[in-house]
Write a protein that holds these residues in place. Sequence first.
Motif, short mmCIF file in Angstrom:
data_model
loop_
_atom_site.label_atom_id
_atom_site.label_comp_id
_atom_site.label_asym_id
_atom_site.label_seq_id
_atom_site.Cartn_x
_atom_site.Cartn_y
_atom_site.Cartn_z
N THR A 1 -21.99 -8.50 -8.10
CA THR A 1 -22.21 -8.84 -6.89
C THR A 1 -23.55 -10.08 -6.76
O THR A 1 -24.06 -10.76 -7.70
CB THR A 1 -22.96 -7.89 -6.15
OG1 THR A 1 -22.16 -8.56 -4.26
CG2 THR A 1 -23.84 -7.23 -6.22
N TYR B 1 -16.11 -12.29 -3.03
CA TYR B 1 -17.19 -12.08 -4.25
C TYR B 1 -18.72 -13.79 -3.64
O TYR B 1 -19.52 -12.89 -4.06
CB TYR B 1 -16.98 -12.50 -5.37
CG TYR B 1 -17.48 -12.91 -6.60
CD1 TYR B 1 -18.77 -12.19 -7.00
CD2 TYR B 1 -17.72 -13.18 -7.80
CE1 TYR B 1 -19.83 -11.90 -7.30
CE2 TYR B 1 -18.18 -13.14 -8.86
CZ TYR B 1 -19.67 -12.51 -8.71
OH TYR B 1 -20.17 -12.85 -9.99
N THR C 1 -25.38 -9.38 -11.78
CA THR C 1 -26.22 -10.23 -10.64
C THR C 1 -25.83 -11.67 -11.02
O THR C 1 -26.57 -12.29 -10.39
CB THR C 1 -26.98 -9.90 -9.40
OG1 THR C 1 -28.46 -10.08 -9.61
CG2 THR C 1 -26.61 -9.02 -9.01
N THR D 1 -19.28 -8.98 -2.62
CA THR D 1 -20.81 -9.30 -2.14
C THR D 1 -20.55 -8.33 -0.62
O THR D 1 -21.73 -8.10 -0.35
CB THR D 1 -20.70 -10.80 -2.02
OG1 THR D 1 -21.58 -10.78 -3.44
CG2 THR D 1 -22.69 -10.92 -1.47
#
Length: 311
Positions: A33, A90, A64, A10
């Motif tokens: 992410t 993450y 996502t 991320t």
Amino acid sequence: MPLRIIFMGTPEFSVPTLAALAQAGHKIVAVYTQPPRPGGRRGLDLQKSPVHQAAELLGIEVLTPVNFKDAADRQTFREFDADVAVVVAYGLLLPEEILSGTRLGCYNGHASLLPRWRGAAPIQRAIMAGDHETGMMVMKMDKGLDTGDVALTKVVAIGNEMTAGELHDKLMLAGAGLMKEAMDKLDGGDLPLTPQPNDGVIYAAKISKAETRIDFRKPAIEVHNHIRGLSPFPGAWFELEIGGKPERIKVLSSVVETAGGPMGTALFDDLTIACGEGSVRLTRLQKAGGKVLNAEDFRRGTPIPAGTRLS
């Protein structure tokens, strides 16, 4: 033969690893992410994560999910038919179905010398504890919290004045090279795995707002480590009365001094503040909503003369 990799990350810390794996010729079949979050100047615009933006520039599909509780999300993960998943900061706990959802498992790039500093804030905690070294480790993930077998290690020295931000950048680059090496070895079938020792386990808890305030009752070295361990974010702070009102002042760097005096009191006009033992000279500061200033510029606008009591 290049690996088929699912990349999961991320923040900015993860981006060099994603780039290194792509440049090495591995096939990044998907990037996972965190979902876009409110951001911008007024906090109203949805901001894609640094990894999300990097993946789009590389032309890689981005997913996502909020979590992996939905069976459809777990099925989508498996359908990528990846050889391995690479996880770097993450931000989600992965269920066993994801950990086993690729041919070779999931490998994590973790910013500490495991088993020391398992958990959410290993960079900050290492500095706050006064550690002289830390590092990056590539670990094969299991269902525990940072408990998996270690594949590769890169030790990084922590200088006496190094801030968390500076250490973050060193580890970020070291981690990218280490993960590339690990995936190359995994592709060649010669990646070693060593169980973590049972001794020396320390948990790196997430930094809480309650612990960011500077406690000048502590020895100067502990105050100094606290300041640099929280710099630049979230920032250690004290309160100073300005115009009859308490104002929060962040401190981004400091120097340990030997002079002593009443705890929390400015000993000289140069922002040397007495601690429980010794003192610290504050060298970079920031008022709420203001710019980060060196001590000289800060004192020019907000003098803190000798004898001033900080809280």
